[in-house]
Enzyme design. Structure first.
Site, short mmCIF file in Angstrom:
data_model
loop_
_atom_site.label_atom_id
_atom_site.label_comp_id
_atom_site.label_asym_id
_atom_site.label_seq_id
_atom_site.Cartn_x
_atom_site.Cartn_y
_atom_site.Cartn_z
CB CYS A 86 43.29 45.39 45.82
SG CYS A 86 44.17 46.38 44.61
CG HIS A 181 45.39 41.17 43.93
ND1 HIS A 181 44.03 41.08 44.00
CD2 HIS A 181 45.66 42.35 43.31
CE1 HIS A 181 43.48 42.14 43.43
NE2 HIS A 181 44.44 42.94 43.01
CD GLU A 183 43.48 37.76 45.17
OE1 GLU A 183 42.95 38.58 44.39
OE2 GLU A 183 43.97 38.10 46.28
#
Length: 525
Positions: A86, A181, A183
């Site tokens: 990002c 993202h 994660e």
């Protein structure tokens, strides 16, 4: 010779994203050690850490604004793979000669990206196929700015209709950028992408496992304390319990645990802690019955922060007195974990908003002349629980709902009295017991009872009574930063209320808290 479990390592540079610690936890889940550092580290610090790869986190700033954070130039000259996430992708693009612009079309939430080019980062990874047979990935976006021109040597790996460069890559230099993202669990294949980067591209070995972490911690404790004795404040919470088990494995009877019963614990908690650690595991435990001392100090005080400070101060006094009786003790052990260390470092450098100081870091009396042993300081909470299981601690203890450091001192609203604590303990035990019976305990993130310093009229048989009110609180949350109140079944709440009013003499009314966070906090005080 014990294997060096820190040998393969990833450096994560933090640009301020709320998800940065999650990136680190995901890397650890892959079995690879990593550390989280502020974005403005020096070349010497990076060289000293000697990472196998670097991840640049997301962040709330705009790369298009003057003075916004940038990665140290050395990151791109270190000769190791780099993954920008990002904001991390945007600063990588700008620093290497690409272009980033603000966008009116802010992308937030679910998106589907189409893979255009084969890349080591997404090799054999897909969620679906497009009408033309191109791989599609379900991802979680959260950005306003976007890359509008990628640097020389990069190619477009994936895009969406509104984000032409959702993934970019320079395969030769092993630089990768993702505008989403990986994660978060909403990016369905995110962990596989991180695995591609950490294990395949950075060629890290999965050395970071619970069994190896325990062996490493035991060796380090022995090396640090030698033949000295260690003292530990054992509360029965996850961190101090796992610390106690690690130390006991490392130095045996040279560990003394001090268990301070402050009168603010849950029902039968003191007996359970003494039985588990003393009788079952054979630890040396000094049991200090200090209920009267704590309650006397708290008498007349109704302000929440003042109550916290009194409880903290008296604990340190009591613990200090016991430590001074142990003449041979040279070391103090604490259950400090990695997020405490990160939070304290951020607080010291002014790079993060700190909500409240942590009791484990900087809370020691200045005159205490003991060395500090912190065997959990590299571990996240989920890792602490995993090694606790490996050390033989019971699951239901390690995965119990959080309990505040000041205990019932902040769950009895207003002035704390023994009578109020006793009523609250019994009411809370009924609530928790019923949650277990209904198989709801693990479906909520935290549940507890609060004692309200107000009386309410009730009817029992032919008589009226004028007794105390308690509130039930149950929330669902992922990170405890925000939370929803738990929609527990009405018949369940009715059953709990009935039992409390009938079985706990002194309580006439039970209410249920339906406030989210924000605006309310999870605890009432």
């Amino acid at each position: 010779m014990t294997q060096n479990i820190h040998q393969h390592r990833i450096l994560i540079l933090d640009f301020g994203s709320q998800y940065t610690q999650l990136v680190a936890r995901r890397v650890r889940e892959l079995g690879v050690y990593c550390e989280l550092w502020a974005w403005d580290v020096t070349e010497a610090q990076i060289r000293g850490f000697n990472p196998n790869g670097i991840i640049l986190s997301g962040g709330p700033e705009s790369t298009t604004e003057f003075g916004s954070p940038r990665a140290p130039e050395y990151v791109f000259n270190a000769g190791v793979p780099v993954l920008g996430v990002c904001y991390g992708m945007q600063t990588m693009a700008m620093q290497l000669g690409g272009h980033v612009e603000g966008s009116n079309e802010r992308e937030f939430g679910y998106a589907q990206v189409e893979v255009k080019t084969n890349s080591a980062l997404v090799r054999d990874i897909q969620d679906a196929l497009s009408a033309t047979g191109a791989p599609l990935l379900d991802v979680w976006m959260s950005h306003g700015d976007k890359v509008t021109a990628i640097p020389e040597g990069f190619e477009t790996v994936a895009s969406t209709d509104t984000c032409p460069f959702a993934i970019m890559a320079n395969e030769e230099k092993r630089f990768y950028g993702v505008q989403f993202h990986p994660e978060v669990t909403h990016t369905r294949q995110g962990q596989r992408m991180l695995e591609r980067f950490v294990l395949d591209i950075c060629q890290c070995e999965a050395l970071w496992t619970p069994a190896k972490i325990i062996d490493d911690a035991v060796n380090r404790i022995r090396e640090q304390v030698g033949n000295d004795s260690v003292i530990l404040g054992l509360s029965g919470g996850v961190d101090s319990s796992v610390t106690a088990m690690l130390l006991h494995r490392a130095i045996g009877d040279r560990l003394t645990c001090v268990f301070v019963d402050n009168g603010l614990l849950r029902l039968n908690e003191a007996d359970q802690v003494l039985e588990m650690f003393g009788d079952n595991f054979g630890l040396n435990i000094v049991h200090v019955a200090a209920e009267d001392r704590f309650l006397n100090e708290l008498a007349g005080e109704d302000e929440p922060e003042a109550k916290r400070k009194i409880i903290g101060r008296v604990f340190v006094e009591v613990f200090d007195e016991e430590a001074n009786k142990q003449a041979e003790v040279k070391w103090l052990a604490q259950g400090t974990i990695y997020p405490d260390v990160i939070e304290s470092a951020a607080s010291a450098t002014g790079k993060a908003h700190v909500i409240k100081s942590h009791h484990n870091v900087g809370g020691l009396p200045k005159e205490m002349k003991l060395g500090l042993v912190e065997p959990l300081k590299e571990l996240f909470k989920d890792e602490v629980r995993k090694i606790g299981l490996e050390l033989g601690l019971p699951y239901n203890m390690l995965y119990r709902h959080p309990f505040p450091g000041p205990g019932l001192g902040v769950r009895v609203l207003g002035e704390v009295k023994k009578e109020y604590c006793d009523l609250l303990r019994r009411a809370d035990a009924i609530f928790i017991e019923e949650l277990h019976k209904a198989d709801l305990y693990n479906k909520v993130s935290q549940a507890f009872t609060v004692f309200l310093p107000v009386r309410s009229v009730g009817v029992m048989g032919d008589g009226r009574k004028y007794d105390w009110v308690v509130a039930l609180r149950a929330v669902e949350t992922i990170d405890f930063m925000t939370a929803h109140w738990a929609h527990l079944p009405y018949d369940f709440l009715g059953r709990v209320s009935n039992r409390i009013i009938n079985e706990v003499d002194g309580i006439s009314r039970v209410v249920y808290d339906v406030s989210g966070k924000p605006p309310a906090t999870i605890e009432w005080e």
